[in-house]
Write an enzyme that holds these catalytic residues in place. Structure first.
Site, PDB file in Angstrom:
ATOM      1  N   TYR A   1     -23.228  20.960 102.020  1.00  0.00           N
ATOM      2  CA  TYR A   1     -23.603  20.968 100.610  1.00  0.00           C
ATOM      3  C   TYR A   1     -24.135  22.360 100.228  1.00  0.00           C
ATOM      4  O   TYR A   1     -23.966  23.307 100.985  1.00  0.00           O
ATOM      5  CB  TYR A   1     -24.570  19.820 100.334  1.00  0.00           C
ATOM      6  CG  TYR A   1     -23.918  18.486 100.632  1.00  0.00           C
ATOM      7  CD1 TYR A   1     -22.849  18.017  99.860  1.00  0.00           C
ATOM      8  CD2 TYR A   1     -24.311  17.723 101.726  1.00  0.00           C
ATOM      9  CE1 TYR A   1     -22.207  16.822 100.157  1.00  0.00           C
ATOM     10  CE2 TYR A   1     -23.677  16.520 102.031  1.00  0.00           C
ATOM     11  CZ  TYR A   1     -22.621  16.081 101.247  1.00  0.00           C
ATOM     12  OH  TYR A   1     -21.982  14.911 101.549  1.00  0.00           O
TER      13      TYR A   1
ATOM     14  N   GLN B   1     -35.119  13.314  99.277  1.00  0.00           N
ATOM     15  CA  GLN B   1     -34.231  14.399  99.690  1.00  0.00           C
ATOM     16  C   GLN B   1     -33.539  14.971  98.455  1.00  0.00           C
ATOM     17  O   GLN B   1     -32.855  14.248  97.724  1.00  0.00           O
ATOM     18  CB  GLN B   1     -33.168  13.940 100.683  1.00  0.00           C
ATOM     19  CG  GLN B   1     -32.428  15.162 101.259  1.00  0.00           C
ATOM     20  CD  GLN B   1     -31.169  14.815 102.021  1.00  0.00           C
ATOM     21  OE1 GLN B   1     -30.232  14.281 101.451  1.00  0.00           O
ATOM     22  NE2 GLN B   1     -31.156  15.131 103.299  1.00  0.00           N
TER      23      GLN B   1
ATOM     24  N   HIS C   1     -31.973  19.380 101.158  1.00  0.00           N
ATOM     25  CA  HIS C   1     -30.770  19.117 101.953  1.00  0.00           C
ATOM     26  C   HIS C   1     -30.054  20.455 102.181  1.00  0.00           C
ATOM     27  O   HIS C   1     -29.316  20.931 101.343  1.00  0.00           O
ATOM     28  CB  HIS C   1     -29.857  18.134 101.227  1.00  0.00           C
ATOM     29  CG  HIS C   1     -28.824  17.497 102.108  1.00  0.00           C
ATOM     30  ND1 HIS C   1     -28.500  17.971 103.359  1.00  0.00           N
ATOM     31  CD2 HIS C   1     -28.036  16.412 101.923  1.00  0.00           C
ATOM     32  CE1 HIS C   1     -27.563  17.216 103.897  1.00  0.00           C
ATOM     33  NE2 HIS C   1     -27.266  16.251 103.041  1.00  0.00           N
TER      34      HIS C   1
ATOM     35  N   GLY D   1     -30.529   6.937 111.299  1.00  0.00           N
ATOM     36  CA  GLY D   1     -29.744   6.734 110.095  1.00  0.00           C
ATOM     37  C   GLY D   1     -29.071   5.375 110.076  1.00  0.00           C
ATOM     38  O   GLY D   1     -29.634   4.399 109.578  1.00  0.00           O
TER      39      GLY D   1
ATOM     40  N   TYR E   1     -20.824   1.759 100.806  1.00  0.00           N
ATOM     41  CA  TYR E   1     -20.768   2.415  99.499  1.00  0.00           C
ATOM     42  C   TYR E   1     -20.199   1.515  98.401  1.00  0.00           C
ATOM     43  O   TYR E   1     -19.806   2.000  97.350  1.00  0.00           O
ATOM     44  CB  TYR E   1     -19.911   3.678  99.581  1.00  0.00           C
ATOM     45  CG  TYR E   1     -20.251   4.592 100.733  1.00  0.00           C
ATOM     46  CD1 TYR E   1     -21.509   5.156 100.861  1.00  0.00           C
ATOM     47  CD2 TYR E   1     -19.299   4.885 101.710  1.00  0.00           C
ATOM     48  CE1 TYR E   1     -21.823   5.981 101.922  1.00  0.00           C
ATOM     49  CE2 TYR E   1     -19.612   5.722 102.780  1.00  0.00           C
ATOM     50  CZ  TYR E   1     -20.858   6.260 102.877  1.00  0.00           C
ATOM     51  OH  TYR E   1     -21.175   7.086 103.936  1.00  0.00           O
TER      52      TYR E   1
END
Length: 357
Positions: A177, A98, A172, A312, A340
């Site tokens: 974004y 991606q 994406h 996901g 993360y």
């Protein structure tokens, strides 16, 4: 009868099932945006998916959104990805990269310069930086002459992705974004050929996609979209008209697939499905939330005309997701605190299903 486990022909690939792993930022890259051996193991563990879509990969330094994410704009980055794609292919999988340009969703502390976007309008919310979350800064508005260069950056990264062994790329175009910012009616206040009416707001997405198709071929090119998205403060006017116009242009480019997120109501999503003549990947639950896509969501959207279903969060803690779905085994919960944090904990430490003794 079509099921989640039926094969499917996507572009030039034959997929063994209709399960796709959705792109998910995991911030495990090394310094310099390099892919790592842990990333190779992570994707290889999940190679039973019909299609793996990588985490967002920046096409340039200014395109980086979060610290700890990988890139595809240097020779060293390309070399670092080859063990990842080799591991996936050795395990029988297929993987698209991606390509994600963050645009205004970035910070000088992350990229060493002012982020750039369609207009000098900051994103809503706090962005990730090396020192923690900070308010999104005011981006620099791209000059008209600069915009084509940023559109071409997707194509340059796509060519590097193929060199690195990826089977294709997904642009994406969702979630606030850069492509999404150009589609927006409040992040994009431009008065040139890239802003204003629908035909102008879709131009950047179309140019980026067309350049990518020219670089690596339509069969290797997909795009992810989030109609009506509200992520990072992005708003869109004329959503049905906007996406109908965009899909018409994408159809002319004959891209391999469109990957839709459930950011709009079923009426609009189904209208887009009817208007899109190509392959559709559907992500049935709202991204960036807590809900996981399950078998019932997948079966419902396959019945409504989707060709593949992307999962996901369910893939974070279930590397053997296809097998669990096929056998009806329960899905393991994920530890959100490790999404993360870096390192292998919560990344490589989720086991395959173990039958009770």
């Amino acid at each position: 009868m079509t099921t989640l486990f039926s094969g499917y022909r996507l572009g030039e690939m034959t997929l063994p099932n209709r399960v796709a792993m959705a792109p998910m930022t995991r911030v495990r890259a090394a310094a310099g945006g390099l892919a790592t051996p842990s990333m190779a193991a992570y994707y290889a563990q999940r190679a039973t998916a019909g299609l793996l879509i990588s985490e967002g990969v920046q096409p340039s330094l200014i395109g980086q959104s979060n610290p700890g994410t990988p890139g595809l704009y240097t020779d060293e980055q390309v070399a670092s990805w080859r063990p990842v794609t080799d591991a996936v292919h050795t395990n029988g999988g297929r993987i698209f990269a991606q390509i994600m340009h963050g645009g205004r969703v970035s910070h000088p502390e992350t990229i060493g310069m002012q982020p750039a976007g369609p207009s000098a309008v900051p994103a809503v919310g706090n962005v990730f930086t090396p020192s923690g979350r900070q308010p999104a800064p005011v981006p620099r508005a791209l000059e008209s002459a600069e915009v084509p260069e940023h559109a071409r950056s997707y194509a340059l990264a796509a060519r590097r992705a193929v060199d690195a062994g990826f089977d294709g790329v997904e642009l994406h175009g969702a979630n606030g974004y850069l492509i999404s910012q150009f589609l927006s009616s409040n992040a994009n206040l431009r008065t040139d050929r890239y802003g204003g009416p629908v035909a102008h707001r879709i131009r950047f997405a179309v140019e980026a996609t067309a350049a990518t198709v020219e670089a690596v071929g339509a069969a290797r090119t997909g795009i992810r979209l989030s109609p009506g998205t509200g992520f990072w403060g992005v708003e869109e006017r004329d959503v049905p008209e906007l996406y109908a116009a965009l899909l018409a242009e994408l159809a002319r480019l004959d891209v391999a697939y469109v990957h839709l997120e459930a950011t709009a109501d079923d009426e609009l999503l189904l209208a887009l499905r009817r208007s899109w003549p190509g392959a559709l990947i559907m992500n049935p639950v709202l991204p960036m939330g807590r809900e996981q896509t399950g078998r019932a969501d997948a079966d419902r959207w396959l019945g409504l005309g989707a060709d593949l279903i992307s999962f996901g969060r369910a893939y974070i803690s279930n590397p053997d997701l296809v097998e669990r779905l096929r056998a009806g085994h329960p899905l393991a919960p994920a530890d959100e605190a490790t999404y993360y944090e870096g390192g292998d904990r919560g990344y490589l430490t989720y086991p395959a299903y173990s039958y009770p003794a």
